[in-house]
Design a protein around this motif. Structure first.
Motif, PDB file in Angstrom:
ATOM      1  N   GLU A  26      41.627  39.654  35.472  1.00 56.86           N
ATOM      2  CA  GLU A  26      41.001  38.672  36.362  1.00 56.86           C
ATOM      3  C   GLU A  26      41.574  38.706  37.778  1.00 56.86           C
ATOM      4  OE1 GLU A  26      39.604  34.765  34.534  1.00 56.86           O
ATOM      5  OE2 GLU A  26      41.340  35.336  33.307  1.00 56.86           O
ATOM      6  N   GLY A  27      42.863  38.968  37.922  1.00 56.63           N
ATOM      7  CA  GLY A  27      43.460  39.045  39.251  1.00 56.63           C
ATOM      8  C   GLY A  27      42.876  40.171  40.078  1.00 56.63           C
ATOM      9  N   TYR A  28      42.768  41.346  39.471  1.00 55.80           N
ATOM     10  CA  TYR A  28      42.219  42.511  40.165  1.00 55.80           C
ATOM     11  C   TYR A  28      40.738  42.288  40.469  1.00 55.80           C
ATOM     12  CZ  TYR A  28      42.201  47.525  41.350  1.00 55.80           C
ATOM     13  OH  TYR A  28      42.131  48.740  42.002  1.00 55.80           O
ATOM     14  N   THR A  29      40.025  41.660  39.534  1.00 53.09           N
ATOM     15  CA  THR A  29      38.614  41.350  39.743  1.00 53.09           C
ATOM     16  C   THR A  29      38.433  40.449  40.956  1.00 53.09           C
ATOM     17  OG1 THR A  29      38.154  41.561  37.376  1.00 53.09           O
ATOM     18  CG2 THR A  29      36.552  40.328  38.697  1.00 53.09           C
ATOM     19  N   MET A  30      39.208  39.374  41.020  1.00 51.99           N
ATOM     20  CA  MET A  30      39.109  38.445  42.152  1.00 51.99           C
ATOM     21  C   MET A  30      39.492  39.123  43.461  1.00 51.99           C
ATOM     22  SD  MET A  30      37.787  35.755  41.023  1.00 51.99           S
ATOM     23  CE  MET A  30      37.950  34.799  42.514  1.00 51.99           C
ATOM     24  N   PHE A  31      40.513  39.969  43.426  1.00 47.15           N
ATOM     25  CA  PHE A  31      40.961  40.719  44.588  1.00 47.15           C
ATOM     26  C   PHE A  31      39.823  41.586  45.132  1.00 47.15           C
ATOM     27  CE2 PHE A  31      43.047  44.751  46.052  1.00 47.15           C
ATOM     28  CZ  PHE A  31      43.674  44.254  47.179  1.00 47.15           C
ATOM     29  N   ALA A  46      45.768  36.711  47.877  1.00 44.37           N
ATOM     30  CA  ALA A  46      46.008  35.328  47.449  1.00 44.37           C
ATOM     31  C   ALA A  46      45.029  34.921  46.350  1.00 44.37           C
ATOM     32  CB  ALA A  46      45.898  34.378  48.643  1.00 44.37           C
ATOM     33  N   HIS A  47      43.769  35.337  46.464  1.00 46.65           N
ATOM     34  CA  HIS A  47      42.772  35.033  45.425  1.00 46.65           C
ATOM     35  C   HIS A  47      43.159  35.692  44.108  1.00 46.65           C
ATOM     36  CE1 HIS A  47      39.462  34.078  48.567  1.00 46.65           C
ATOM     37  NE2 HIS A  47      40.171  33.010  48.268  1.00 46.65           N
ATOM     38  N   GLY A  48      43.616  36.926  44.178  1.00 47.30           N
ATOM     39  CA  GLY A  48      44.045  37.626  42.962  1.00 47.30           C
ATOM     40  C   GLY A  48      45.245  36.964  42.315  1.00 47.30           C
ATOM     41  N   LEU A  49      46.212  36.558  43.133  1.00 49.09           N
ATOM     42  CA  LEU A  49      47.419  35.903  42.616  1.00 49.09           C
ATOM     43  C   LEU A  49      47.118  34.527  42.042  1.00 49.09           C
ATOM     44  CD1 LEU A  49      49.974  36.936  45.347  1.00 49.09           C
ATOM     45  CD2 LEU A  49      50.092  37.527  42.912  1.00 49.09           C
ATOM     46  N   LYS A  50      46.148  33.835  42.632  1.00 52.23           N
ATOM     47  CA  LYS A  50      45.773  32.514  42.136  1.00 52.23           C
ATOM     48  C   LYS A  50      45.180  32.626  40.732  1.00 52.23           C
ATOM     49  CE  LYS A  50      43.614  29.963  45.062  1.00 52.23           C
ATOM     50  NZ  LYS A  50      42.574  29.343  45.896  1.00 52.23           N
ATOM     51  N   ARG A  51      44.489  33.729  40.483  1.00 53.06           N
ATOM     52  CA  ARG A  51      43.808  33.928  39.200  1.00 53.06           C
ATOM     53  C   ARG A  51      44.751  34.477  38.121  1.00 53.06           C
ATOM     54  NH1 ARG A  51      39.012  31.701  37.800  1.00 53.06           N
ATOM     55  NH2 ARG A  51      37.667  33.268  36.995  1.00 53.06           N
ATOM     56  N   ALA A  52      45.727  35.309  38.531  1.00 53.64           N
ATOM     57  CA  ALA A  52      46.647  35.934  37.569  1.00 53.64           C
ATOM     58  C   ALA A  52      48.009  36.076  38.225  1.00 53.64           C
ATOM     59  CB  ALA A  52      46.119  37.289  37.125  1.00 53.64           C
ATOM     60  N   THR A  53      48.977  35.316  37.771  1.00 56.78           N
ATOM     61  CA  THR A  53      50.304  35.302  38.410  1.00 56.78           C
ATOM     62  C   THR A  53      51.015  36.650  38.312  1.00 56.78           C
ATOM     63  OG1 THR A  53      51.293  34.421  36.387  1.00 56.78           O
ATOM     64  CG2 THR A  53      50.651  32.834  38.096  1.00 56.78           C
ATOM     65  N   ARG A  54      50.642  37.480  37.355  1.00 59.71           N
ATOM     66  CA  ARG A  54      51.285  38.805  37.238  1.00 59.71           C
ATOM     67  C   ARG A  54      50.556  39.876  38.052  1.00 59.71           C
ATOM     68  NH1 ARG A  54      52.414  39.606  30.949  1.00 59.71           N
ATOM     69  NH2 ARG A  54      50.655  40.958  31.374  1.00 59.71           N
ATOM     70  N   PHE A  55      49.523  39.496  38.781  1.00 58.75           N
ATOM     71  CA  PHE A  55      48.778  40.427  39.630  1.00 58.75           C
ATOM     72  C   PHE A  55      49.693  40.951  40.731  1.00 58.75           C
ATOM     73  CE2 PHE A  55      46.170  40.832  43.556  1.00 58.75           C
ATOM     74  CZ  PHE A  55      45.474  41.969  43.191  1.00 58.75           C
ATOM     75  N   ASP A  56      49.673  42.253  40.961  1.00 58.05           N
ATOM     76  CA  ASP A  56      50.495  42.896  41.998  1.00 58.05           C
ATOM     77  C   ASP A  56      49.563  43.428  43.094  1.00 58.05           C
ATOM     78  OD1 ASP A  56      52.035  44.555  43.609  1.00 58.05           O
ATOM     79  OD2 ASP A  56      53.158  45.399  41.935  1.00 58.05           O
ATOM     80  N   PRO A  57      49.409  42.675  44.194  1.00 56.85           N
ATOM     81  CA  PRO A  57      48.473  43.093  45.245  1.00 56.85           C
ATOM     82  C   PRO A  57      48.784  44.459  45.846  1.00 56.85           C
ATOM     83  CG  PRO A  57      49.199  40.840  45.611  1.00 56.85           C
ATOM     84  CD  PRO A  57      50.039  41.400  44.505  1.00 56.85           C
ATOM     85  N   ALA A  58      50.039  44.740  46.103  1.00 59.30           N
ATOM     86  CA  ALA A  58      50.395  46.018  46.737  1.00 59.30           C
ATOM     87  C   ALA A  58      50.057  47.192  45.821  1.00 59.30           C
ATOM     88  CB  ALA A  58      51.876  46.029  47.096  1.00 59.30           C
ATOM     89  N   GLN A  59      50.411  47.085  44.555  1.00 55.78           N
ATOM     90  CA  GLN A  59      50.127  48.147  43.597  1.00 55.78           C
ATOM     91  C   GLN A  59      48.624  48.303  43.405  1.00 55.78           C
ATOM     92  OE1 GLN A  59      48.837  47.945  40.217  1.00 55.78           O
ATOM     93  NE2 GLN A  59      49.043  50.149  39.996  1.00 55.78           N
ATOM     94  N   SER A  60      47.914  47.199  43.333  1.00 52.42           N
ATOM     95  CA  SER A  60      46.471  47.238  43.126  1.00 52.42           C
ATOM     96  C   SER A  60      45.751  47.858  44.316  1.00 52.42           C
ATOM     97  CB  SER A  60      45.938  45.834  42.866  1.00 52.42           C
ATOM     98  OG  SER A  60      46.490  45.324  41.669  1.00 52.42           O
TER      99      SER A  60
END
Length: 88
Positions: A26-31, A46-60
């Motif tokens: 879900e985090g990657y989807t929202m991102f 921020a949208h990705g992190l809000k949806r999944a706390t383990r979402f890694d924006p830089a890696q994604s």
């Protein structure tokens, strides 16, 4: 008896002549949806992190770049609407 459902999203795209696919959370989807809607990178993260706390924006973002998700300007948006890369 309670039944629980788990959402699973598959991302399918073409990189060159190769069709690629992967399951995304879900985090990657929202991102990706946020970026497709024209949001800034920080807002999308921020949208990705809000949806999944383990979402890694830089890696994604790095994975999306290396996988060619942002390479083309003609295609389909996350909602399936045709896009020619021009914004009105």
């Amino acid at each position: 008896r309670s039944v629980q459902y788990m959402l699973e999203v598959a991302l399918i795209w073409r990189h060159g002549h190769e069709v690629r696919h992967m399951s995304i959370d879900e985090g990657y989807t929202m991102f990706l949806e946020s970026l497709a809607n024209g949001d800034a990178l920080g807002t999308a993260a921020a949208h990705g992190l809000k949806r999944a706390t383990r979402f890694d924006p830089a890696q994604s973002f790095a994975a999306a770049l290396s996988d060619g998700l942002f390479a083309g300007h003609v295609g389909t948006t996350m909602t399936g609407e045709a896009s020619n890369g021009n914004q009105s």
